[in-house]
Design a protein around this motif. Sequence first.
Motif, PDB file in Angstrom:
ATOM      1  N   ARG A 153       0.862  -1.456   0.348  1.00 18.56           N
ATOM      2  CA  ARG A 153      -0.270   0.113  -0.249  1.00 18.56           C
ATOM      3  C   ARG A 153       0.977   1.416   0.535  1.00 18.56           C
ATOM      4  NH1 ARG A 153      -0.893   2.248   4.807  1.00 18.56           N
ATOM      5  NH2 ARG A 153       0.061   2.118   6.780  1.00 18.56           N
ATOM      6  N   HIS A 154       2.207   1.537   0.718  1.00 18.13           N
ATOM      7  CA  HIS A 154       2.803   3.003   0.512  1.00 18.13           C
ATOM      8  C   HIS A 154       3.246   2.768  -1.032  1.00 18.13           C
ATOM      9  CE1 HIS A 154       3.320   2.770   4.484  1.00 18.13           C
ATOM     10  NE2 HIS A 154       3.491   1.064   4.839  1.00 18.13           N
ATOM     11  N   TYR A 155       3.356   1.900  -2.013  1.00 16.95           N
ATOM     12  CA  TYR A 155       3.350   2.250  -3.557  1.00 16.95           C
ATOM     13  C   TYR A 155       2.038   2.745  -4.291  1.00 16.95           C
ATOM     14  CZ  TYR A 155       7.695  -1.061  -2.997  1.00 16.95           C
ATOM     15  OH  TYR A 155       9.180  -1.254  -3.040  1.00 16.95           O
ATOM     16  N   THR A 156       1.198   3.159  -3.042  1.00 11.91           N
ATOM     17  CA  THR A 156       0.277   3.353  -3.575  1.00 11.91           C
ATOM     18  C   THR A 156      -0.212   4.830  -3.041  1.00 11.91           C
ATOM     19  OG1 THR A 156      -0.864   1.085  -4.098  1.00 11.91           O
ATOM     20  CG2 THR A 156      -2.247   2.730  -3.886  1.00 11.91           C
ATOM     21  N   LEU A 157      -1.441   5.485  -3.971  1.00 12.47           N
ATOM     22  CA  LEU A 157      -2.434   6.984  -3.094  1.00 12.47           C
ATOM     23  C   LEU A 157      -3.567   6.761  -3.172  1.00 12.47           C
ATOM     24  CD1 LEU A 157       0.219   9.664  -4.345  1.00 12.47           C
ATOM     25  CD2 LEU A 157       0.318   8.320  -2.378  1.00 12.47           C
ATOM     26  N   LEU A 158      -4.369   7.373  -2.888  1.00 15.94           N
ATOM     27  CA  LEU A 158      -5.797   7.895  -3.049  1.00 15.94           C
ATOM     28  C   LEU A 158      -5.803   9.170  -3.216  1.00 15.94           C
ATOM     29  CD1 LEU A 158      -9.082   6.510  -2.858  1.00 15.94           C
ATOM     30  CD2 LEU A 158      -8.529   7.027  -0.837  1.00 15.94           C
TER      31      LEU A 158
ATOM     32  N   LEU B 148     -18.666   1.783 -16.918  1.00 13.78           N
ATOM     33  CA  LEU B 148     -19.243   2.703 -15.563  1.00 13.78           C
ATOM     34  C   LEU B 148     -18.415   3.803 -15.368  1.00 13.78           C
ATOM     35  CD1 LEU B 148     -19.604   0.440 -13.107  1.00 13.78           C
ATOM     36  CD2 LEU B 148     -21.521   1.016 -14.536  1.00 13.78           C
ATOM     37  N   PRO B 149     -19.453   4.800 -15.123  1.00 13.14           N
ATOM     38  CA  PRO B 149     -18.980   6.057 -14.966  1.00 13.14           C
ATOM     39  C   PRO B 149     -17.721   6.258 -14.124  1.00 13.14           C
ATOM     40  CG  PRO B 149     -21.737   6.284 -14.388  1.00 13.14           C
ATOM     41  CD  PRO B 149     -21.237   4.842 -14.661  1.00 13.14           C
ATOM     42  N   CYS B 150     -16.794   7.006 -13.873  1.00 10.50           N
ATOM     43  CA  CYS B 150     -15.763   6.521 -13.263  1.00 10.50           C
ATOM     44  C   CYS B 150     -16.484   7.824 -11.839  1.00 10.50           C
ATOM     45  CB  CYS B 150     -14.727   7.942 -13.957  1.00 10.50           C
ATOM     46  SG  CYS B 150     -13.939   6.976 -15.214  1.00 10.50           S
ATOM     47  N   ARG B 151     -16.491   7.029 -10.749  1.00  8.73           N
ATOM     48  CA  ARG B 151     -16.425   8.186  -9.338  1.00  8.73           C
ATOM     49  C   ARG B 151     -15.150   9.258  -9.033  1.00  8.73           C
ATOM     50  NH1 ARG B 151     -20.951   8.849  -7.370  1.00  8.73           N
ATOM     51  NH2 ARG B 151     -20.502   9.138  -5.770  1.00  8.73           N
ATOM     52  N   PRO B 152     -15.439   9.713  -8.511  1.00  7.73           N
ATOM     53  CA  PRO B 152     -14.184  10.967  -8.513  1.00  7.73           C
ATOM     54  C   PRO B 152     -12.905  10.339  -7.427  1.00  7.73           C
ATOM     55  CG  PRO B 152     -15.841  11.433  -6.968  1.00  7.73           C
ATOM     56  CD  PRO B 152     -16.335  10.615  -7.738  1.00  7.73           C
ATOM     57  N   CYS B 153     -12.669   9.359  -6.820  1.00 10.86           N
ATOM     58  CA  CYS B 153     -12.118   8.346  -6.506  1.00 10.86           C
ATOM     59  C   CYS B 153     -11.334   7.370  -7.430  1.00 10.86           C
ATOM     60  CB  CYS B 153     -12.086   7.731  -4.946  1.00 10.86           C
ATOM     61  SG  CYS B 153     -13.037   9.105  -4.358  1.00 10.86           S
ATOM     62  N   ALA B 154      -9.901   7.343  -6.826  1.00 10.05           N
ATOM     63  CA  ALA B 154      -9.241   6.538  -7.426  1.00 10.05           C
ATOM     64  C   ALA B 154      -7.516   6.041  -7.039  1.00 10.05           C
ATOM     65  CB  ALA B 154      -8.802   7.135  -9.435  1.00 10.05           C
ATOM     66  N   PHE B 155      -7.201   4.858  -7.610  1.00 12.04           N
ATOM     67  CA  PHE B 155      -5.767   4.614  -6.673  1.00 12.04           C
ATOM     68  C   PHE B 155      -4.855   4.515  -7.820  1.00 12.04           C
ATOM     69  CE2 PHE B 155      -8.980   2.548  -4.185  1.00 12.04           C
ATOM     70  CZ  PHE B 155      -8.301   2.801  -2.402  1.00 12.04           C
ATOM     71  N   VAL B 156      -3.830   5.392  -6.876  1.00 10.64           N
ATOM     72  CA  VAL B 156      -2.457   5.150  -8.409  1.00 10.64           C
ATOM     73  C   VAL B 156      -1.512   5.012  -7.597  1.00 10.64           C
ATOM     74  CG1 VAL B 156      -1.166   6.610  -9.799  1.00 10.64           C
ATOM     75  CG2 VAL B 156      -3.587   7.352  -9.400  1.00 10.64           C
ATOM     76  N   THR B 157      -1.037   3.688  -8.409  1.00  7.31           N
ATOM     77  CA  THR B 157       0.361   2.507  -7.910  1.00  7.31           C
ATOM     78  C   THR B 157       1.197   3.186  -8.023  1.00  7.31           C
ATOM     79  OG1 THR B 157      -1.223   1.105  -7.189  1.00  7.31           O
ATOM     80  CG2 THR B 157       0.842   0.723  -7.613  1.00  7.31           C
ATOM     81  N   PHE B 158       2.491   3.180  -8.042  1.00  3.23           N
ATOM     82  CA  PHE B 158       3.709   4.110  -9.114  1.00  3.23           C
ATOM     83  C   PHE B 158       4.879   2.599  -8.554  1.00  3.23           C
ATOM     84  CE2 PHE B 158       1.847   7.173  -6.801  1.00  3.23           C
ATOM     85  CZ  PHE B 158       2.070   8.183  -8.463  1.00  3.23           C
TER      86      PHE B 158
ATOM     87  N   PRO C  61      -4.124  13.955  -3.425  1.00  7.37           N
ATOM     88  CA  PRO C  61      -3.721  12.596  -2.627  1.00  7.37           C
ATOM     89  C   PRO C  61      -3.309  12.418  -0.970  1.00  7.37           C
ATOM     90  CG  PRO C  61      -1.896  13.926  -3.217  1.00  7.37           C
ATOM     91  CD  PRO C  61      -3.237  15.175  -3.418  1.00  7.37           C
ATOM     92  N   GLU C  62      -3.243  11.281  -1.191  1.00  8.01           N
ATOM     93  CA  GLU C  62      -3.290  10.416   0.963  1.00  8.01           C
ATOM     94  C   GLU C  62      -2.908   9.306   0.544  1.00  8.01           C
ATOM     95  OE1 GLU C  62      -7.421   9.475   2.137  1.00  8.01           O
ATOM     96  OE2 GLU C  62      -6.895  11.593   2.044  1.00  8.01           O
ATOM     97  N   PRO C  63      -2.309   9.060   1.663  1.00  8.28           N
ATOM     98  CA  PRO C  63      -1.755   7.276   0.846  1.00  8.28           C
ATOM     99  C   PRO C  63      -2.735   6.316   1.484  1.00  8.28           C
ATOM    100  CG  PRO C  63      -0.627   9.125   3.009  1.00  8.28           C
ATOM    101  CD  PRO C  63      -1.612   9.803   2.399  1.00  8.28           C
ATOM    102  N   ALA C  64      -3.214   5.369   0.742  1.00  9.38           N
ATOM    103  CA  ALA C  64      -3.847   4.222   0.318  1.00  9.38           C
ATOM    104  C   ALA C  64      -4.100   4.103   1.360  1.00  9.38           C
ATOM    105  CB  ALA C  64      -3.697   3.694  -0.787  1.00  9.38           C
ATOM    106  N   SER C  65      -5.161   3.334   1.882  1.00  8.97           N
ATOM    107  CA  SER C  65      -5.185   2.513   3.266  1.00  8.97           C
ATOM    108  C   SER C  65      -5.192   1.032   3.013  1.00  8.97           C
ATOM    109  CB  SER C  65      -6.706   2.694   3.537  1.00  8.97           C
ATOM    110  OG  SER C  65      -7.033   3.883   4.058  1.00  8.97           O
ATOM    111  N   GLU C  66      -4.981   0.491   3.294  1.00  9.03           N
ATOM    112  CA  GLU C  66      -4.425  -1.339   3.263  1.00  9.03           C
ATOM    113  C   GLU C  66      -6.235  -1.018   3.189  1.00  9.03           C
ATOM    114  OE1 GLU C  66      -3.019  -5.762   5.319  1.00  9.03           O
ATOM    115  OE2 GLU C  66      -3.629  -3.905   7.037  1.00  9.03           O
TER     116      GLU C  66
END
Length: 707
Positions: A174-179, A283-293, A311-316
């Motif tokens: 999860r530390h590689y990912t942002l919400l 489906l239409p996109c919601r205003p939230c997305a996960f981005v993994t680096f 952006p904010e850190p992603a939860s587990e």
Amino acid sequence: MALGVGAFISVVLPSLAVAICMYALFCCLRGKYVEVYEPRTLKVQRFEEASERLPDGYCKWLLPLLKLPLKVVSTTCGVDAAGYLAVQVTLITILTIATVLCLPVLLPVYAGAGGLQGFETISLSNVSPASDLLWAPAVLCWPIAGIAYACIYRCLRKLQELKIAGLHRSCHPRHYTLLLRNVQEPSETALEERIRAAAGEHVLHVDVVKDLGKAYDKDFGKYKKAWLAWKRAEVGSHEVPDSVPMTRKGFCGPQVEAVPHLAEQRDDQRQVVESKRSDFDDLPCRPCAFVTFTSLSAASAALAELKDWAPEPASEPRSIIWANLKKCRKPAQLFAMRRCVGLAIAFIIILWAIPVAATQGLANLDDLAKKAPFLEWVTDLPESVKSILQGLLPTVALAILNALVLPIFTLLSVSSGLEDKQQIHKSLMRSYYWFLMVNSFFVVVISGSVFNQLATVLQDPSELQELLGRALPQVGSFFVSFITLRALATPPVALSLVGKLIPTMLLLKFCKTDEERAELMDPGFHQYGVMYAEDLFVWSVVIAYAVISPIILPFGLLYFALKHITSKYLLCYVYRSEYQAGGAQALSAFQLVLAGLLIGQLTVVCVLSIKQSLAAVLCAPLPFITLGFMIWMAFSSTLADQALPATLTAELEDESRLERWHQELREHVLAEPAYFSDLDQPAMDKFFWRDISADVAGGEPGHAPLL
């Protein structure tokens, strides 16, 4: 409200007998039913290690359990489990030192000051107003406060070290990912193109949050139920040779062969689920997305580079509450919802004060019988029976009222829009703690002090101060009984696991499939929010009466000693981990520890002021010092931060680890499980623990497989 020593013993003895029976039951059954009493030695979850078996024997398990260091606990169960146990150890340390300081000094002082009876003989009630003896408790407040500050500071540093060690040992994907919370792009492709333009080639993939609706969740539930029914019938068809399991077609239809009929229902329901899954991309996109680096440094840098998307850190993944996250509520909406829930909780706390206050009338049945004629028969009971009832009834009634409010608070916490289970537990901890403090402490203290003296106060209000000075410390005898009963009831029953063992033994023979057996044997999770709240409430009561009625200290110490043994065993050998948040909740718990200390210091100042003693001036600075320490701790500690510290990103970069995780990072780890779960095994939770004896490709001895 006064409780004699004889009455106290008569109330405690039955609870002590039950506690001994529960501990004996645990010692006898622990080695026989390993899957119930030590499942963590047989199975393990991702990013955790299996616990080592404790020695066989009735009492041989206790010493190895107590010697188990927090570093090992954090390795096997996570830093959250280590944090909870560390909070308990800290409170035990503070109360042990307070007991050593207060009992030898205050008991002789109080015992020789007056002529009261029972526990009041060794409490502040026995000291006359304006007496020089009142300086003794005031002086002792200072070393107790200093010890508390030092122990809390030391524990926070230890937990921070465990958190960093945990990151070095197994830096979670999860530390590689942002919400991202402010997504405006119309499609997933457009969002990915814009993010790659902003963050370069370090983007591994983008997962936009979408919502198939409640209808899909209902259909998936039906498919899972149909699959389990078919699986059960198929297994049953092999149990008896040459037998054909039959079932009815519909409620009153003709009998048909069970396996093909249920297989047809399963396939029909699967087609419905697959049809709706096929519509997911459209489906239409919601205003939230996960981005993994592709690296930790890229994810850390993206917190600043992608600030337009909030952006904010992603939860587990295990910790995400998808029902709330899919709504992608705006910050203003979440703020309004949480304020409304907070008002609802405050209303319940105030409303509950009425029945809680009434429970204190049960502490004096003779007075209650005079005010309620239908209870006149109570006056004819033997004094020994009345003593037991007067000590037991208020405690039992209070415990029942406290238990009734828990489901309500849990529902309200989920309804507040929180998207992380750790936040739910933190919200529940705070709301339930303040509920207990208001209704089980403040209301009990006030009602217990005034209830039986109300007629006297109404006749002569000038006596109110003297009555409060004598009655407030006397309430301590009720809390001695209350805490002792909790110590002898809650930990032994929880450790015995009778609530799990009995249903398991009764229902296990009816389980035909591995999935049914796994569900039945599942021990569940540790309820951190409730457990923290109950422990911190007991701490607050004990520390508030530490110098007022010091006899409460050893009973508080007994509670935490038994609770620590039980919690350590259940966390290390029984419960599954619901999430891993790096011990973040321990920081909030220590804030409430200091809040309890602050309330205790204010209680001492009030009692000394009512006693007309200048010693209250000596204690007056302590609440301000405690408040300052709370503020400093809130701003200086990074224990609750879910973002990876920038200083650690370079140290934790590990190409080999990332290569092992690339497949997992690409396979919708941060996507709702119902959308991407394996339809061939719909009953198996992706994050459920695995049998460590299984030979799984890619697995390591003693560790759960990554995939």
